[in-house]
Write a protein that holds these residues in place. Sequence first.
Motif, PDB file in Angstrom:
ATOM      1  N   UNK A  54      17.020   4.228   9.079  1.00  0.00           N
ATOM      2  CA  UNK A  54      16.619   5.391   8.282  1.00  0.00           C
ATOM      3  C   UNK A  54      15.464   5.118   7.317  1.00  0.00           C
ATOM      4  N   UNK A  55      14.857   3.936   7.379  1.00  0.00           N
ATOM      5  CA  UNK A  55      13.827   3.611   6.389  1.00  0.00           C
ATOM      6  C   UNK A  55      12.505   3.158   7.017  1.00  0.00           C
ATOM      7  N   UNK A  72       7.827   1.248   5.352  1.00  0.00           N
ATOM      8  CA  UNK A  72       8.972   1.956   4.764  1.00  0.00           C
ATOM      9  C   UNK A  72       8.546   3.414   4.590  1.00  0.00           C
ATOM     10  N   UNK A  73       9.222   4.314   5.301  1.00  0.00           N
ATOM     11  CA  UNK A  73       8.823   5.728   5.273  1.00  0.00           C
ATOM     12  C   UNK A  73       9.313   6.397   3.986  1.00  0.00           C
ATOM     13  N   UNK A  74       8.497   7.296   3.466  1.00  0.00           N
ATOM     14  CA  UNK A  74       8.882   7.962   2.213  1.00  0.00           C
ATOM     15  C   UNK A  74      10.191   8.739   2.355  1.00  0.00           C
ATOM     16  N   UNK A  75      10.442   9.319   3.553  1.00  0.00           N
ATOM     17  CA  UNK A  75      11.666  10.117   3.706  1.00  0.00           C
ATOM     18  C   UNK A  75      12.936   9.266   3.743  1.00  0.00           C
ATOM     19  N   UNK A 118       0.854  -1.188   0.000  1.00  0.00           N
ATOM     20  CA  UNK A 118       0.000   0.000   0.000  1.00  0.00           C
ATOM     21  C   UNK A 118       0.892   1.240   0.000  1.00  0.00           C
ATOM     22  N   UNK A 119       0.781   2.023  -1.066  1.00  0.00           N
ATOM     23  CA  UNK A 119       1.652   3.188  -1.214  1.00  0.00           C
ATOM     24  C   UNK A 119       0.855   4.472  -1.049  1.00  0.00           C
ATOM     25  N   UNK A 120       1.397   5.366  -0.254  1.00  0.00           N
ATOM     26  CA  UNK A 120       0.795   6.693  -0.073  1.00  0.00           C
ATOM     27  C   UNK A 120       1.946   7.675   0.040  1.00  0.00           C
ATOM     28  N   UNK A 121       1.623   8.971   0.235  1.00  0.00           N
ATOM     29  CA  UNK A 121       2.743   9.920   0.295  1.00  0.00           C
ATOM     30  C   UNK A 121       3.576   9.769   1.564  1.00  0.00           C
ATOM     31  N   UNK A 163       4.314   9.842  -4.833  1.00  0.00           N
ATOM     32  CA  UNK A 163       3.082   9.060  -4.879  1.00  0.00           C
ATOM     33  C   UNK A 163       1.919  10.037  -5.006  1.00  0.00           C
ATOM     34  N   UNK A 164       1.456  10.250  -6.242  1.00  0.00           N
ATOM     35  CA  UNK A 164       0.409  11.239  -6.504  1.00  0.00           C
ATOM     36  C   UNK A 164      -0.942  10.803  -5.945  1.00  0.00           C
ATOM     37  N   UNK A 165      -1.234   9.509  -6.111  1.00  0.00           N
ATOM     38  CA  UNK A 165      -2.493   8.954  -5.583  1.00  0.00           C
ATOM     39  C   UNK A 165      -2.175   7.657  -4.867  1.00  0.00           C
ATOM     40  N   UNK A 166      -2.913   7.402  -3.779  1.00  0.00           N
ATOM     41  CA  UNK A 166      -2.684   6.147  -3.054  1.00  0.00           C
ATOM     42  C   UNK A 166      -2.908   4.959  -3.994  1.00  0.00           C
ATOM     43  N   UNK A 167      -1.962   4.051  -4.003  1.00  0.00           N
ATOM     44  CA  UNK A 167      -2.179   2.838  -4.797  1.00  0.00           C
ATOM     45  C   UNK A 167      -1.821   1.609  -3.974  1.00  0.00           C
ATOM     46  N   UNK A 168      -2.522   0.516  -4.265  1.00  0.00           N
ATOM     47  CA  UNK A 168      -2.242  -0.767  -3.627  1.00  0.00           C
ATOM     48  C   UNK A 168      -1.776  -1.722  -4.706  1.00  0.00           C
TER      49      UNK A 168
END
Lengths: 257, 14
Positions: free
Chosen positions: A243-244, A52-55, A29-32, A62-67
């Motif tokens: 860091x992740x 896994x944090x985006x930073x 599941x990907x989000x910003x 990630x423009x729109x949440x995608x699974x």
Amino acid sequence: MFEARLISATILKKILDAIKDLLNEGTFDCSDSGIQLQAMDNSHVSLVSLTLRSDGFDKFRCDRNISMGMNLGSMAKILKCANNDDTVTIKAQDNADTVTFMFESPNHEKVSDYEMKLMNLDQEHLGIPETDYSCVVRMPSMEFARICRDLAQFSESMLICCTKEGVKFSASGDVGSANVKLAQTSSVDKEEEAVSIEMQEPVTLTFACRYLNAFTKASPLSGQVQLSMSADVPLVVEYRIQDLGHIRYYLAPKIED
Amino acid sequence: SEKQTTIGSYFSKV
């Protein structure tokens, strides 16, 4: 559009190694805020939770949440094609039915991309309540792996007993019995070698060795592992990914029949 | 003897 880049493919290979024995497939599941995966193993005894944090990524969009439902065996085949020092980029269009893994050599002279079909997975999400655990043990991840491997020879189950004096791992079967006691370390040269115990109340729980052994496949991700326990609730085995993010495994205890 | 419990019996579906 989804795009996430990691400087080194090694970390992704290690993450996959840490989950692919337990799970045949999983939904990322990907989000910003990053990438999350939560899945139960086939027998519904354990739960894997990866964050896994985006930073922590070299680049993350990630423009729109995608699974993205992925077959982990197929993903492993693709990641085998990456060298450890390759940069890896995961890309997908919005509403896409494929994901692309792109590997770039450090000198940028070799670029490969592999497209993989996504799957529609029926995923049950479980709500994990915030819990104050009676005992939290931190110890070297290789030591925990060694103990799980050694004790699995004696029995299918392992008893973990935590008191303020230390933590004891026990197994007994036809061959005989095994006990490994670890005391809290008083001083260590390296933080990674420390054993520390935070105890509110002593706890004794029984767990299936084969799941614990599966969790220890995450050992290359972190020098330390954290075991959180309370009476009559699942054990949490956590490996931090520097860091992740982290990978957490929840394991249902065995109870007296 | 021991009985293996399932993880779903501790955490509820969301």
